[in-house]
Design a protein around this motif. Sequence first.
Motif, short mmCIF file in Angstrom:
data_model
loop_
_atom_site.label_atom_id
_atom_site.label_comp_id
_atom_site.label_asym_id
_atom_site.label_seq_id
_atom_site.Cartn_x
_atom_site.Cartn_y
_atom_site.Cartn_z
N GLN A 52 0.85 -1.19 0.00
CA GLN A 52 0.00 0.00 0.00
C GLN A 52 0.88 1.24 0.00
O GLN A 52 1.78 1.35 0.82
CB GLN A 52 -0.87 0.05 1.27
N LYS A 53 0.61 2.15 -0.92
CA LYS A 53 1.38 3.40 -0.95
C LYS A 53 0.47 4.56 -0.57
O LYS A 53 -0.65 4.68 -1.09
CB LYS A 53 1.98 3.61 -2.34
N TYR A 54 0.93 5.39 0.34
CA TYR A 54 0.16 6.57 0.76
C TYR A 54 0.92 7.83 0.37
O TYR A 54 2.07 8.02 0.77
CB TYR A 54 -0.10 6.54 2.27
N VAL A 105 5.44 5.12 2.08
CA VAL A 105 4.91 6.47 2.30
C VAL A 105 5.76 7.55 1.63
O VAL A 105 6.96 7.41 1.45
CB VAL A 105 4.80 6.81 3.82
N SER A 106 5.06 8.63 1.26
CA SER A 106 5.69 9.86 0.77
C SER A 106 6.04 10.73 1.97
O SER A 106 5.63 10.45 3.09
CB SER A 106 4.72 10.65 -0.10
N ALA A 107 6.71 11.83 1.68
CA ALA A 107 6.88 12.88 2.69
C ALA A 107 5.52 13.52 2.95
O ALA A 107 4.64 13.49 2.08
CB ALA A 107 7.86 13.92 2.18
N ARG A 128 10.87 13.58 -8.67
CA ARG A 128 9.63 14.00 -8.00
C ARG A 128 8.52 12.99 -8.24
O ARG A 128 8.39 12.44 -9.34
CB ARG A 128 9.19 15.39 -8.48
N GLY A 129 7.75 12.75 -7.22
CA GLY A 129 6.67 11.77 -7.32
C GLY A 129 7.15 10.34 -7.24
O GLY A 129 6.39 9.39 -7.48
N GLY A 130 8.42 10.16 -6.86
CA GLY A 130 9.06 8.84 -6.95
C GLY A 130 8.57 7.78 -5.97
O GLY A 130 8.92 6.61 -6.11
#
Length: 406
Positions: free
Chosen positions: A6-8, A40-42, A150-152
């Motif tokens: 799962q990516k948030y 997770v992203s920042a 970016r968006g990686g």
Amino acid sequence: MALIVQKYGGTSVGSPDRIKNVAARVAKYHAKGDKIVVVVSAMSGVTDNLIKLAKEIMPLPSEREMDVLLATGEQTTIALAAIALHSLGIPAVSMTGAQAGIVTDGVHTKAKIHNITPKKVHDMLNQGKVVIVAGFQGQTPEGQITTLGRGGSDLTAIALAAALKADLCQIYTDVDGVYTTDPRIVPNAKKLAEISYDEMLELASLGAKVMQSRSVEFAKKFGVVFEVRSSLNENPGTIVKEETKSMEGVVVRGVALDKNQAKVTLVAVPDKPGVAARIFKALGDATVNVDMIVQNISHGTGTRATDLSFTVEKADLLKAQKVIEDLKKEIAFGDVITTEKIGKLSIVGVGMKSHTGVAGKMFETLANEGVNIDMISTSEIKISVVIDLAKGEAAMKAVHAAFLGS
Ligand code: ASP
Ligand code: MG
């Protein structure tokens, strides 16, 4: 029991409450006995802020140091997410990209993933832990911290899903999925149940940005099926996968309007070999990205000449004009006309390969709206037209209604 990645994204982890919300969602899957890897992203705004801080000190900071700096954004979120899971009594462990075994090349700020050796991730999953991996970052074989552009974080999730042979890959974001068109402009835009990789890539490149294009390309290459869905509700999202026979039944999957293009026309360009090559070579050398090109010989006039039109991103227009001015001494063409008041309207769908009359229907719809077509370009699964910017949104609504209902 399934293995789920799962990516948030940034907004889904944008505050302590949002991080608790993520933990609660993860807890539900964990209770079912699934193995879960969370990427997770920042927190939203953090990456932009770090870039701003560095640029306040120096306009062109070292790219190695930028990677060290930017990687801290995701590193903050993995620890907070692990703490949020602990607060619910769920065993969880955070891992940096390097700890998760993500090895990249050494191109700082836009590194490519070389390979992933997720042994430690497997070990932790086997101990019953939720594993939380920092998106957007990796490490070179020499141990340098890198980031993936970016968006990686999307790429981290897709690549991990491939390496772990996950049963399910879910990309959680702040929209419910991929829509037939921009719901902010066309209220009756519909959420798509499914879309093919190629359609998704075309729509992304047309400005309907839901995911980083590189990660969709990666998913296509490795056959990773994924779902784009919201972290703020329980609605099913959009499944992105290789096209199936049944997808061809839908002629047009989506409609997109790109307002970011400008048009350049060179009038009366000498009609002889090498002229177009010279013009577009010069534009390429100046790193101007050219999108559509239209050329046709004008018959009936005395000398053989053509009008040549092309589109570039608005941000590149000044650079393009400079290149063209410099060519004027070498190639004797007439006037140069430029305009920023254009929109590129496109329809995309794998069904176009097997249906006829699609272009005719699109053009007829535009004619009924009184919209003049300036330029046309097509690919196997896309038709794009350049039209007057002022009529762009009305044209978008009409074309959406014609193909996708109102
Ligand atoms: N934090 C990174 C960015 O803002 C990566 C990501 O969010 O996917 O670009
Ligand atoms: Mg993001």
